[in-house]
Design a protein around this motif. Structure first.
Motif, PDB file in Angstrom:
ATOM      1  N   UNK A   1       0.826  -1.201   0.000  1.00  0.00           N
ATOM      2  CA  UNK A   1       0.000   0.000   0.000  1.00  0.00           C
ATOM      3  C   UNK A   1       0.864   1.256   0.000  1.00  0.00           C
ATOM      4  N   UNK A   2       1.978   1.234   0.713  1.00  0.00           N
ATOM      5  CA  UNK A   2       2.873   2.390   0.706  1.00  0.00           C
ATOM      6  C   UNK A   2       3.459   2.623  -0.688  1.00  0.00           C
ATOM      7  N   UNK A   3       3.756   1.531  -1.380  1.00  0.00           N
ATOM      8  CA  UNK A   3       4.290   1.640  -2.740  1.00  0.00           C
ATOM      9  C   UNK A   3       3.222   2.164  -3.690  1.00  0.00           C
ATOM     10  N   UNK A   4       2.029   1.581  -3.629  1.00  0.00           N
ATOM     11  CA  UNK A   4       0.950   1.988  -4.527  1.00  0.00           C
ATOM     12  C   UNK A   4       0.492   3.414  -4.244  1.00  0.00           C
ATOM     13  N   UNK A   5       0.613   3.860  -3.000  1.00  0.00           N
ATOM     14  CA  UNK A   5       0.216   5.221  -2.646  1.00  0.00           C
ATOM     15  C   UNK A   5       1.324   6.241  -2.865  1.00  0.00           C
ATOM     16  N   UNK A   6       2.485   5.758  -3.321  1.00  0.00           N
ATOM     17  CA  UNK A   6       3.578   6.675  -3.632  1.00  0.00           C
ATOM     18  C   UNK A   6       4.414   7.088  -2.441  1.00  0.00           C
ATOM     19  N   UNK A   7       4.171   6.492  -1.263  1.00  0.00           N
ATOM     20  CA  UNK A   7       4.978   6.815  -0.092  1.00  0.00           C
ATOM     21  C   UNK A   7       6.397   6.280  -0.281  1.00  0.00           C
ATOM     22  N   UNK A   8       6.491   5.059  -0.806  1.00  0.00           N
ATOM     23  CA  UNK A   8       7.780   4.500  -1.210  1.00  0.00           C
ATOM     24  C   UNK A   8       7.781   4.464  -2.730  1.00  0.00           C
ATOM     25  N   UNK A   9       8.741   5.113  -3.342  1.00  0.00           N
ATOM     26  CA  UNK A   9       8.724   5.295  -4.794  1.00  0.00           C
ATOM     27  C   UNK A   9       9.652   4.317  -5.506  1.00  0.00           C
ATOM     28  N   UNK A  10       9.441   4.173  -6.816  1.00  0.00           N
ATOM     29  CA  UNK A  10      10.285   3.313  -7.641  1.00  0.00           C
ATOM     30  C   UNK A  10      11.741   3.745  -7.523  1.00  0.00           C
ATOM     31  N   UNK A  11      12.616   2.762  -7.322  1.00  0.00           N
ATOM     32  CA  UNK A  11      14.041   3.038  -7.185  1.00  0.00           C
ATOM     33  C   UNK A  11      14.473   3.334  -5.765  1.00  0.00           C
ATOM     34  N   UNK A  12      13.514   3.469  -4.849  1.00  0.00           N
ATOM     35  CA  UNK A  12      13.829   3.805  -3.459  1.00  0.00           C
ATOM     36  C   UNK A  12      14.122   2.548  -2.650  1.00  0.00           C
ATOM     37  N   UNK A  13      15.091   2.646  -1.764  1.00  0.00           N
ATOM     38  CA  UNK A  13      15.470   1.515  -0.922  1.00  0.00           C
ATOM     39  C   UNK A  13      14.457   1.338   0.208  1.00  0.00           C
ATOM     40  N   UNK A  14      14.097   0.079   0.475  1.00  0.00           N
ATOM     41  CA  UNK A  14      13.232  -0.248   1.608  1.00  0.00           C
ATOM     42  C   UNK A  14      14.147  -0.695   2.745  1.00  0.00           C
ATOM     43  N   UNK A  15      14.173   0.064   3.822  1.00  0.00           N
ATOM     44  CA  UNK A  15      15.101  -0.198   4.931  1.00  0.00           C
ATOM     45  C   UNK A  15      14.405  -1.047   5.989  1.00  0.00           C
ATOM     46  N   UNK A  16      14.915  -2.260   6.172  1.00  0.00           N
ATOM     47  CA  UNK A  16      14.289  -3.214   7.093  1.00  0.00           C
ATOM     48  C   UNK A  16      14.131  -2.630   8.490  1.00  0.00           C
TER      49      UNK A  16
END
Length: 209
Positions: free
Chosen positions: A21-36
């Motif tokens: 949901x964060x990805x689809x809502x643009x909170x996390x964007x393409x190319x951005x690192x997801x920090x565990x």
């Protein structure tokens, strides 16, 4: 593989849907690192379920692991987006074919309401809201078709297109898409199924131009 929420999710699946949901809502964007560490802290959990959730995102083709960098949201090539778009076109055309005898007054009215809601989001120039309304409208066609396999494959491919749309869509893209979407919706409401199938390609192609 699309992961449907049945209310009995494991913790990794809950984290997966949160991240999606964060990805689809643009909170996390393409190319951005997801920090565990950040996700685990925000959700009040250990890193283990977050790591499993990231694996699920990679299996679904939404994230990728880059050596010495970590897991990032995948930035799709134009070729990949066109391939996913073509897949959704084929799935939706099949859904239209199978749904033909099932368009009673209730289903037609629901489709028209969803079309009106998409029009309103377009008028407000709210791209994110518009994309959500379009997904609801298209999903309704799959629901009417009553084909669970088509729905599952559509959801999987559409996740990819939604990630792309968050980055690439503009207000102009939305307006062009909505103009063709109106033709598609009207054709279905009026029972012009061959016209609706033709309109599918014209409509969805507007989203990747």
């Amino acid at each position: 593989m699309n992961r449907v929420n049945h209310g009995k999710e494991s913790l990794p699946e809950k984290v997966y849907h949160h991240l999606l949901q964060q990805i689809l809502n643009g909170v996390i964007k393409a190319g951005e690192k997801i920090i565990e560490e950040d996700i685990a802290r925000d959700l009040g959990t250990s890193r283990a379920p977050v790591r499993e959730a990231l694996y699920l995102l990679k299996v679904d083709g939404i994230a990728e692991r880059i050596p010495r960098i970590g897991t990032i949201v995948k930035d799709f090539s134009d070729k990949e987006i066109i391939e996913y778009n073509d897949a959704v076109i084929g799935l939706l055309q099949s859904a239209i074919e199978q749904s033909q005898p099932k368009w009673d007054d209730t289903n037609r009215h629901r489709l028209q309401v969803l079309g009106d809601e998409a029009d309103e989001a377009c008028r407000l120039e709210d791209v994110q809201l518009y994309q959500s309304r379009v997904e609801q409208l298209i999903t309704h066609v799959f629901i009417v078709s009553d084909n669970k396999a088509l729905m599952r494959f559509y959801k999987e491919a559409n996740h990819i297109l939604m990630v792309f749309a968050q980055v690439k869509w503009t207000r102009e893209t939305m307006k062009n898409f909505n103009r063709e979407l109106n033709v598609f919706t009207s054709s279905l409401v009026e029972g012009k199924f061959d016209d609706a199938k033709k309109a599918v390609k014209v409509t969805l192609d507007q989203g990747v131009i």
